[in-house]
Design a protein around this motif. Structure first.
Motif, PDB file in Angstrom:
ATOM      1  N   LYS A  93       0.306  -1.438  -0.571  1.00 37.11           N
ATOM      2  CA  LYS A  93       0.359  -0.124  -0.622  1.00 37.11           C
ATOM      3  C   LYS A  93       0.789   0.887  -0.119  1.00 37.11           C
ATOM      4  CE  LYS A  93      -2.751  -0.747   3.519  1.00 37.11           C
ATOM      5  NZ  LYS A  93      -3.395  -1.032   4.537  1.00 37.11           N
ATOM      6  N   ALA A  94       1.842   0.910   1.386  1.00 41.09           N
ATOM      7  CA  ALA A  94       2.828   2.155   0.780  1.00 41.09           C
ATOM      8  C   ALA A  94       2.632   2.987  -0.575  1.00 41.09           C
ATOM      9  CB  ALA A  94       4.124   1.764   1.566  1.00 41.09           C
ATOM     10  N   LEU A  95       3.184   2.984  -1.638  1.00 38.24           N
ATOM     11  CA  LEU A  95       3.483   2.914  -2.625  1.00 38.24           C
ATOM     12  C   LEU A  95       1.974   4.094  -3.775  1.00 38.24           C
ATOM     13  CD1 LEU A  95       5.705   3.598  -5.424  1.00 38.24           C
ATOM     14  CD2 LEU A  95       5.088   2.030  -6.281  1.00 38.24           C
ATOM     15  N   PRO A  96       1.436   3.752  -3.744  1.00 41.93           N
ATOM     16  CA  PRO A  96      -0.002   4.341  -4.311  1.00 41.93           C
ATOM     17  C   PRO A  96      -0.043   5.235  -3.216  1.00 41.93           C
ATOM     18  CG  PRO A  96      -0.476   1.264  -3.792  1.00 41.93           C
ATOM     19  CD  PRO A  96       0.970   2.065  -3.739  1.00 41.93           C
ATOM     20  N   TYR A  97       0.161   4.837  -1.908  1.00 38.38           N
ATOM     21  CA  TYR A  97      -0.642   5.857  -0.868  1.00 38.38           C
ATOM     22  C   TYR A  97       0.463   6.688  -0.604  1.00 38.38           C
ATOM     23  CZ  TYR A  97      -2.862   3.584   2.495  1.00 38.38           C
ATOM     24  OH  TYR A  97      -4.244   2.716   3.647  1.00 38.38           O
ATOM     25  N   GLY A  98       1.881   6.782  -1.451  1.00 38.11           N
ATOM     26  CA  GLY A  98       2.730   8.026  -2.234  1.00 38.11           C
ATOM     27  C   GLY A  98       2.069   8.502  -2.971  1.00 38.11           C
ATOM     28  N   PHE A  99       1.412   7.661  -4.010  1.00 33.94           N
ATOM     29  CA  PHE A  99       0.568   8.773  -5.096  1.00 33.94           C
ATOM     30  C   PHE A  99      -0.564   9.631  -5.069  1.00 33.94           C
ATOM     31  CE2 PHE A  99       4.249   5.660  -7.244  1.00 33.94           C
ATOM     32  CZ  PHE A  99       4.839   6.679  -8.426  1.00 33.94           C
ATOM     33  N   LEU A 100      -1.169   9.151  -4.519  1.00 33.24           N
ATOM     34  CA  LEU A 100      -2.380   9.775  -3.926  1.00 33.24           C
ATOM     35  C   LEU A 100      -2.124  10.579  -2.738  1.00 33.24           C
ATOM     36  CD1 LEU A 100      -4.232   6.457  -3.817  1.00 33.24           C
ATOM     37  CD2 LEU A 100      -4.831   7.539  -5.843  1.00 33.24           C
ATOM     38  N   GLY A 101      -1.194  10.895  -3.087  1.00 35.58           N
ATOM     39  CA  GLY A 101      -0.822  12.177  -1.549  1.00 35.58           C
ATOM     40  C   GLY A 101      -1.344  11.991  -0.007  1.00 35.58           C
ATOM     41  N   ILE A 102      -1.421  11.034   0.069  1.00 33.99           N
ATOM     42  CA  ILE A 102      -1.753  10.009   1.214  1.00 33.99           C
ATOM     43  C   ILE A 102      -0.975  10.677   2.198  1.00 33.99           C
ATOM     44  CG2 ILE A 102      -2.788   8.514   2.756  1.00 33.99           C
ATOM     45  CD1 ILE A 102      -4.224   7.924   0.388  1.00 33.99           C
ATOM     46  N   PHE A 103       0.463  10.183   1.455  1.00 31.01           N
ATOM     47  CA  PHE A 103       1.733   9.587   2.842  1.00 31.01           C
ATOM     48  C   PHE A 103       1.956  11.778   2.734  1.00 31.01           C
ATOM     49  CE2 PHE A 103       3.503   5.889   2.078  1.00 31.01           C
ATOM     50  CZ  PHE A 103       1.705   5.164   3.640  1.00 31.01           C
ATOM     51  N   GLY A 104       1.649  12.886   3.270  1.00 30.47           N
ATOM     52  CA  GLY A 104       2.951  14.011   3.472  1.00 30.47           C
ATOM     53  C   GLY A 104       3.031  14.368   4.302  1.00 30.47           C
ATOM     54  N   ARG A 105       3.706  15.470   4.986  1.00 34.07           N
ATOM     55  CA  ARG A 105       3.960  15.773   5.750  1.00 34.07           C
ATOM     56  C   ARG A 105       3.753  15.940   7.293  1.00 34.07           C
ATOM     57  NH1 ARG A 105       5.809  19.767   9.115  1.00 34.07           N
ATOM     58  NH2 ARG A 105       7.575  20.630   8.318  1.00 34.07           N
ATOM     59  N   GLU A 106       2.736  16.284   6.764  1.00 35.70           N
ATOM     60  CA  GLU A 106       1.527  16.366   8.833  1.00 35.70           C
ATOM     61  C   GLU A 106       1.436  14.718   8.766  1.00 35.70           C
ATOM     62  OE1 GLU A 106      -2.172  18.413   9.224  1.00 35.70           O
ATOM     63  OE2 GLU A 106      -1.144  20.133   7.133  1.00 35.70           O
ATOM     64  N   THR A 107       1.499  14.276   7.663  1.00 38.79           N
ATOM     65  CA  THR A 107       0.964  12.179   7.996  1.00 38.79           C
ATOM     66  C   THR A 107       2.037  12.254   8.172  1.00 38.79           C
ATOM     67  OG1 THR A 107      -1.045  12.353   6.283  1.00 38.79           O
ATOM     68  CG2 THR A 107       0.138  10.951   7.166  1.00 38.79           C
ATOM     69  N   LEU A 108       3.307  12.108   8.019  1.00 37.87           N
ATOM     70  CA  LEU A 108       4.777  11.565   8.354  1.00 37.87           C
ATOM     71  C   LEU A 108       4.973  11.415  10.325  1.00 37.87           C
ATOM     72  CD1 LEU A 108       6.066  11.241   5.064  1.00 37.87           C
ATOM     73  CD2 LEU A 108       5.452   9.244   5.766  1.00 37.87           C
ATOM     74  N   LEU A 109       4.607  13.809  10.053  1.00 37.98           N
ATOM     75  CA  LEU A 109       5.387  13.947  11.495  1.00 37.98           C
ATOM     76  C   LEU A 109       4.660  12.930  11.723  1.00 37.98           C
ATOM     77  CD1 LEU A 109       5.862  17.274  10.313  1.00 37.98           C
ATOM     78  CD2 LEU A 109       7.289  15.806  11.143  1.00 37.98           C
ATOM     79  N   PHE A 110       3.207  12.821  12.125  1.00 42.15           N
ATOM     80  CA  PHE A 110       1.834  12.665  13.373  1.00 42.15           C
ATOM     81  C   PHE A 110       2.472  10.858  13.476  1.00 42.15           C
ATOM     82  CE2 PHE A 110      -2.299  10.016  14.156  1.00 42.15           C
ATOM     83  CZ  PHE A 110      -2.296  10.932  15.386  1.00 42.15           C
ATOM     84  N   GLY A 111       2.362  10.170  11.957  1.00 40.60           N
ATOM     85  CA  GLY A 111       3.616   9.006  12.353  1.00 40.60           C
ATOM     86  C   GLY A 111       4.392   8.585  13.592  1.00 40.60           C
ATOM     87  N   LEU A 112       5.349   9.684  13.050  1.00 40.19           N
ATOM     88  CA  LEU A 112       6.721   9.563  13.724  1.00 40.19           C
ATOM     89  C   LEU A 112       6.380   9.733  15.282  1.00 40.19           C
ATOM     90  CD1 LEU A 112       9.208  11.600  11.949  1.00 40.19           C
ATOM     91  CD2 LEU A 112       9.018   8.965  12.359  1.00 40.19           C
ATOM     92  N   ALA A 113       5.464  11.427  16.083  1.00 42.48           N
ATOM     93  CA  ALA A 113       4.755  11.619  16.837  1.00 42.48           C
ATOM     94  C   ALA A 113       3.796   9.948  17.438  1.00 42.48           C
ATOM     95  CB  ALA A 113       3.876  12.509  17.040  1.00 42.48           C
ATOM     96  N   MET A 114       3.323   9.057  17.383  1.00 41.60           N
ATOM     97  CA  MET A 114       2.720   8.162  17.268  1.00 41.60           C
ATOM     98  C   MET A 114       3.230   6.780  18.092  1.00 41.60           C
ATOM     99  SD  MET A 114      -0.262   9.100  17.983  1.00 41.60           S
ATOM    100  CE  MET A 114       0.748  10.917  19.082  1.00 41.60           C
ATOM    101  N   ALA A 115       4.674   6.439  16.754  1.00 36.65           N
ATOM    102  CA  ALA A 115       5.696   5.935  16.829  1.00 36.65           C
ATOM    103  C   ALA A 115       6.077   4.969  18.510  1.00 36.65           C
ATOM    104  CB  ALA A 115       6.756   5.957  16.351  1.00 36.65           C
ATOM    105  N   PRO A 116       6.300   5.736  19.328  1.00 36.96           N
ATOM    106  CA  PRO A 116       6.331   5.434  20.130  1.00 36.96           C
ATOM    107  C   PRO A 116       4.909   4.372  21.541  1.00 36.96           C
ATOM    108  CG  PRO A 116       6.873   6.862  20.326  1.00 36.96           C
ATOM    109  CD  PRO A 116       6.343   7.344  19.809  1.00 36.96           C
TER     110      PRO A 116
END
Length: 180
Positions: A128-151
């Protein structure tokens, strides 16, 4: 996915995982193609309905209200479950019930069931990672939020593995059916 793969390494049912992923990859592609048009709530409702029917079937068969045939679902159902899981996982992250219904019919141990689930969704999430990237689902905000939630995600994964080791087999499948 990476945090839970190691504790279950090679404990999965490769034949079931292969079948579910083979069905799941086209499901991911269909999900990517229809993402802009798919109504995630409709698919959550459909998956929820299938899960409820499965649970009612289990309860009725255990209570003796119906006589269930205790044999594993055929391979075509596994491929179809994978397709549904790939699609619903892509559009609404709700692919678990489709995989659980199929795997529960196989009669695996709790560890083989869990390991197979971990492997299937690890591979589908990679797909799913590649299509999510092409669809714009992985944006800066999403990635920062993911990093914050990782712990929290890592702590949850660690607790899940610990709980898996503690919970007896029968209780595990009862809990799985209830949560389904």
């Amino acid at each position: 996915d990476a945090a839970t793969l190691r504790p279950y390494w090679r404990r999965w049912s490769w034949s079931d995982a292969r079948l579910l992923v083979a069905g799941g990859l086209p499901g991911v592609m269909i999900g990517a193609a229809l993402y802009r048009f798919a109504d995630a709530d409709l698919f959550r409702l459909l998956i929820g309905s299938i899960a409820l029917i499965f649970v009612m079937w289990q309860i009725a068969s255990r209570a003796g209200a119906i006589r269930a045939v205790r044999k594993p679902l055929p391979a075509w159902v596994g491929a179809l479950s994978g397709l549904v899981a790939g699609f619903t996982s892509f559009v609404s992250h709700a692919g678990g019930p489709a995989v659980a219904v199929y795997l529960l019919s196989k009669g695996h141990s709790k560890t083989r069931f869990q390991a197979t689930t971990v492997l299937v969704f690890g591979l589908l999430n990679l797909a799913k990672a590649l299509p999510y990237g092409f669809l714009g689902i992985f944006g800066r905000e999403t990635l920062l939020f993911g990093l914050a939630m990782a712990p929290f995600a890592l702590t949850g994964a660690w607790l899940g593995v610990k709980a898996h080791r503690i919970v007896p087999e029968r209780a595990f499948f009862a809990i799985t059916s209830v949560l389904l």
